[in-house]
Design an enzyme around this catalytic site. Structure first.
Site, PDB file in Angstrom:
ATOM      1  N   ASP A  25      -1.595  -2.015  13.825  1.00 43.72           N
ATOM      2  CA  ASP A  25      -0.581  -1.530  12.914  1.00 43.72           C
ATOM      3  C   ASP A  25      -1.113  -0.339  11.898  1.00 43.72           C
ATOM      4  O   ASP A  25      -1.202  -0.936  10.712  1.00 43.72           O
ATOM      5  CB  ASP A  25       0.006  -2.721  12.336  1.00 43.72           C
ATOM      6  CG  ASP A  25       1.337  -2.147  11.502  1.00 43.72           C
ATOM      7  OD1 ASP A  25       1.599  -1.105  11.569  1.00 43.72           O
ATOM      8  OD2 ASP A  25       1.884  -3.082  10.838  1.00 43.72           O
ATOM      9  N   GLU A  49       0.878   3.465   4.149  1.00 38.49           N
ATOM     10  CA  GLU A  49       0.858   2.018   3.840  1.00 38.49           C
ATOM     11  C   GLU A  49      -0.473   0.997   3.981  1.00 38.49           C
ATOM     12  O   GLU A  49      -0.584   0.226   2.843  1.00 38.49           O
ATOM     13  CB  GLU A  49       1.761   1.332   4.932  1.00 38.49           C
ATOM     14  CG  GLU A  49       1.689  -0.446   5.029  1.00 38.49           C
ATOM     15  CD  GLU A  49       2.866  -0.784   5.786  1.00 38.49           C
ATOM     16  OE1 GLU A  49       3.418  -0.090   7.099  1.00 38.49           O
ATOM     17  OE2 GLU A  49       3.002  -2.077   6.324  1.00 38.49           O
ATOM     18  N   GLU A  64       9.447  -8.071  15.185  1.00 36.88           N
ATOM     19  CA  GLU A  64       9.398  -8.401  13.920  1.00 36.88           C
ATOM     20  C   GLU A  64      10.660  -8.749  13.610  1.00 36.88           C
ATOM     21  O   GLU A  64      11.390  -8.584  12.438  1.00 36.88           O
ATOM     22  CB  GLU A  64       8.817  -7.103  12.840  1.00 36.88           C
ATOM     23  CG  GLU A  64       7.234  -7.036  13.260  1.00 36.88           C
ATOM     24  CD  GLU A  64       6.817  -6.118  12.465  1.00 36.88           C
ATOM     25  OE1 GLU A  64       7.458  -5.192  11.824  1.00 36.88           O
ATOM     26  OE2 GLU A  64       5.456  -6.154  11.966  1.00 36.88           O
TER      27      GLU A  64
HETATM   28  C1  GCU Z   1       4.705  -2.526   9.644  1.00 44.13           C
HETATM   29  C2  GCU Z   1       5.461  -2.654   8.616  1.00 44.13           C
HETATM   30  C3  GCU Z   1       6.822  -2.809   8.710  1.00 44.13           C
HETATM   31  C4  GCU Z   1       7.208  -2.020   9.469  1.00 44.13           C
HETATM   32  C5  GCU Z   1       6.781  -2.145  11.011  1.00 44.13           C
HETATM   33  C6  GCU Z   1       7.174  -1.186  12.238  1.00 44.13           C
HETATM   34  O1  GCU Z   1       4.418  -3.946  10.153  1.00 44.13           O
HETATM   35  O2  GCU Z   1       4.720  -3.207   7.509  1.00 44.13           O
HETATM   36  O3  GCU Z   1       7.398  -2.599   7.376  1.00 44.13           O
HETATM   37  O4  GCU Z   1       8.914  -2.525   9.703  1.00 44.13           O
HETATM   38  O5  GCU Z   1       5.573  -1.875  10.684  1.00 44.13           O
HETATM   39  O6  GCU Z   1       6.337  -0.272  12.256  1.00 44.13           O
HETATM   40  O7  GCU Z   1       8.422  -1.406  12.550  1.00 44.13           O
END
Ligand code: GCU
Length: 643
Positions: free
Chosen positions: A327, A355, A248
């Site tokens: 996730d 979340e 990410e």
């Molecule tokens: C999810 C979440 C993110 C977080 C990511 C992670 O995608 O939405 O905010 O950073 O998990 O676990 O690193």
């Protein structure tokens, strides 16, 4: 002021008389054990003997508690065991005493905070951080109370900053913050909790003399060696570091054509002489996917990147694997990595920050779900029952891991009640108890939490327990159906939006059209089902043998497909969504009956959130049902209102 959750007993110095046996009363943990026993006015006429003994079977953190009113003994083989034992004795006396001899099943029992140094919390639903404000660390009474909570349920590790390490957090390992990091590490350590930090993998990029983050570059290695020497000189009790790399937008070894193992080992080697451990996340996937590309399957990513590296990681590395392959959706299969890397330390990552499960505005007691995950048999050691369930693997038993355990993304913040929803504290308490002893039932854990928090009123216990125990199933009913996930509003992840993630780059598709829905993940599709050892691979290969709660995760099926209940998929969707909202109505009613029986302010807070949940569950119901009705034009057999 803030509530003291399940440790809300009187704080005047009026508790037990404490006798020390073979231990050093000056030790920080012993002092804290004493302080805690003195806090409890209900121990006033009792004597507690704390005794250090030599008993290898109790290991580092176990204890033996016995006695008869008014005299009790806590025995342990370490100061940590004595402290945990003191907390356990306090709750046992409050719940009804019986003799116990307990040793935690998991080595690491951790919370990961996603707190940023500006005070915000990524996916935080209970206020701001109580660790950071204005790019500075905060250490005050609240920090100590938090350490008490963790210790009281046997949580032994805490990562205080977000895995996405940005801004000032990149400097947490620099001179200016280390004295306070050390103060925090000492405070937590005196409660038997090790402090960890999240690390920016690419920190070396910012040093103009290094300018690279290639794990095989000697300059990079030297930089980290020196950095860790400096950090450990100032913070000798630091447990180690957590790293999110190549994920990410976070940098990682892939940038240099290196493997995840090369990246992790580079850091782990620099940590080794300090006894630090390196927790390396497996949440690695392509988040720039083209939805038109039907071959790439995000669910495969962690397996594809990590599986073949088994045996390549150093022994002070532990892989942190999310419970499922996507996730933290309300329902996912267990990650296929569990059980399939016998020579690589593994731990599981859950999320108690809600979340995708109602963001602490909905009641959603997650312990029943975590238990299902932990009980899942991976068959990694063949068909012998009980050798390779997820709980056996992450406890290190199956493959004799050197480091292993359980962690969860924390759900706390600086709200008065710590967790936004008062009832979300059950997930904090429950996670700790479950990590300590995965054999505990969700019923037992919830009953303990209710009684320790709200006292012994039978009706309070009965109604709150019903609410908690029905809440996960209710949430799943009004959410995305049959394991498909992702029907949430993008980026905020709250509220229904069936196509919100459908044409996105995140690899999160349900592919609903007017005839069918779901992703073919068997051999004729992405092949994901085949990543599991037998008999699980065959079980997931066919719709008939796939557990129905995961049916659409594994298979693309017509709406007319008939489930074991005799209902079609479309009718099942309609029915569960009506039921889910009805369940919440029932939860609100059950809670309403408690007016006057629990503290007024807490009652009002919970009542308000339940009212919101009720409205929102109906919103979910109507949006999801209307979405499928409009796609299929199939009427509800029961003739209920669809839009
Ligand atoms: C999810 C979440 C993110 C977080 C990511 C992670 O995608 O939405 O905010 O950073 O998990 O676990 O690193």
């Amino acid at each position: 002021m803030y509530t003291k959750l399940w440790l809300d007993y009187e704080t005047e110095d009026s508790g037990a008389s404490v006798v020390f046996d073979e231990l050093n009363p000056e030790d920080g943990k012993i002092r804290n054990a004493l302080k805690e026993l003195k806090r409890c006015s209900f121990l006033k006429d009792k004597t507690v003997r704390l005794r250090m003994i030599r008993d290898e079977s109790l290991r580092e953190e176990g204890y033996h508690i016995y006695g008869n009113d008014p005299e009790y003994t806590v025995e342990a083989a370490s100061e940590t065991g004595i402290l945990y034992g003191a907390f356990r004795l306090i709750s046992l006396i409050r719940l009804g005493f019986y003799e116990v001899r307990e040793v935690p099943a998991n080595g690491l029992r951790m919370l990961n905070h996603w707190d940023n140094m500006d005070g915000s919390i990524e996916r935080g639903y209970s206020g701001n951080s109580f660790f950071f404000e204005d790019n500075k660390l905060i250490i005050n009474q609240r920090t100590e109370d938090y350490a008490r909570f963790l210790s009281s349920v046997g949580i032994n590790g805490v990562v205080i900053n977000n895995v996405n390490v940005k801004g000032e957090a990149c400097r947490l390992i620099d001179e200016r913050h280390l004295p306070q990091v050390n103060q925090l590490a000492e405070l937590f350590s005196s409660y038997g909790v090790k402090l960890f930090l999240s690390l920016n993998y690419a920190a070396t990029m910012e040093d103009e003399h290094v300018g690279s983050a290639d794990p095989l570059d000697p300059g990079v290695r030297l930089w980290w060696e020196r950095k860790f020497d400096e950090v450990y000189e100032k913070v000798p009790k630091l447990g180690g570091f957590l790293v999110k790399a190549d994920s990410e937008g976070r940098p990682g070894p892939f940038t240099y054509g290196r493997t995840q193992a090369e990246g992790a080992n580079m850091l782990a080697r620099a940590l080794k002489k300090h006894g630090g451990i390196l927790i390396w996340r497996c949440f690695v996937y392509n988040c720039q996917q083209d939805w038109r590309d039907l071959k790439t399957d995000r669910a495969r990513a962690a397996y594809d990147y990590f599986h073949d590296l088994d045996g390549c990681f150093d022994d002070n590395v532990v892989l942190q694997i999310k419970n499922g392959p996507m996730d933290f959706q309300v329902r996912e299969p267990v990650s296929p990595l569990f059980g399939q890397m016998p020579r690589t330390n593994q731990m599981i990552e859950f999320q108690i920050a809600q979340e995708y499960t109602g963001q602490q505005r909905h009641v959603c007691f997650l312990i029943p779900w975590f238990k299902q995950v932990l009980e899942f048999d991976t068959y990694a050691k063949g068909k012998n029952p009980g050798e390779s369930r997820v709980k056996d693997i992450v406890s290190g038993r199956t493959f004799d891991y050197r480091i292993s355990g359980i962690c969860a993304v924390s759900n706390t913040g600086n709200d008065e009640n710590w967790t936004g929803h008062d009832l979300a504290a059950a997930n904090l308490y429950g996670f700790g108890r479950l990590a300590f002893d995965p054999e505990l039932s969700a019923e037992k854990i919830s009953a303990e939490w209710i009684r320790l928090t709200y006292g012994d009123n039978e009706k309070v216990l009965r109604n709150l327990q019903k609410i908690l125990m029905m809440s996960f199933a209710a949430y799943e009913k009004y959410n995305a159906p049959l394991g498909i996930g992702w029907m949430v509003t993008p980026s905020v992840h709250y509220g229904p939006d069936p196509d919100g993630y459908e044409y996105s780059s995140w690899g999160t598709y349900h592919k609903a059209d007017c005839r069918a829905i779901g992703v073919e993940r068997n051999a004729s599709g992405t092949g994901y089902a085949g990543l599991y050892p037998e008999p699980n691979a065959s079980m997931y290969e066919n719709p008939e043998t796939t557990p129905e709660e995961l049916l659409l995760f594994f298979h693309r099926l017509p709406y007319s497909y008939v489930l074991k209940s005799g209902k079609t998929i479309i009718q099942h969707i309609y029915d569960t969504h009506f039921e889910g909202a009805e369940d919440v109505e029932r939860m609100a009613e059950l809670f309403g009956e408690l007016r006057g029986l629990i503290d007024g302010k807490a009652f009002d807070r919970i009542e308000k959130r339940l009212a919101h949940q009720l409205w929102h569950s109906k919103e979910w119901r109507d949006v999801i049902n209307s979405y499928f009705y409009r796609k299929t034009l199939i009427e509800d057999e029961k003739g209920r209102k669809l839009y």
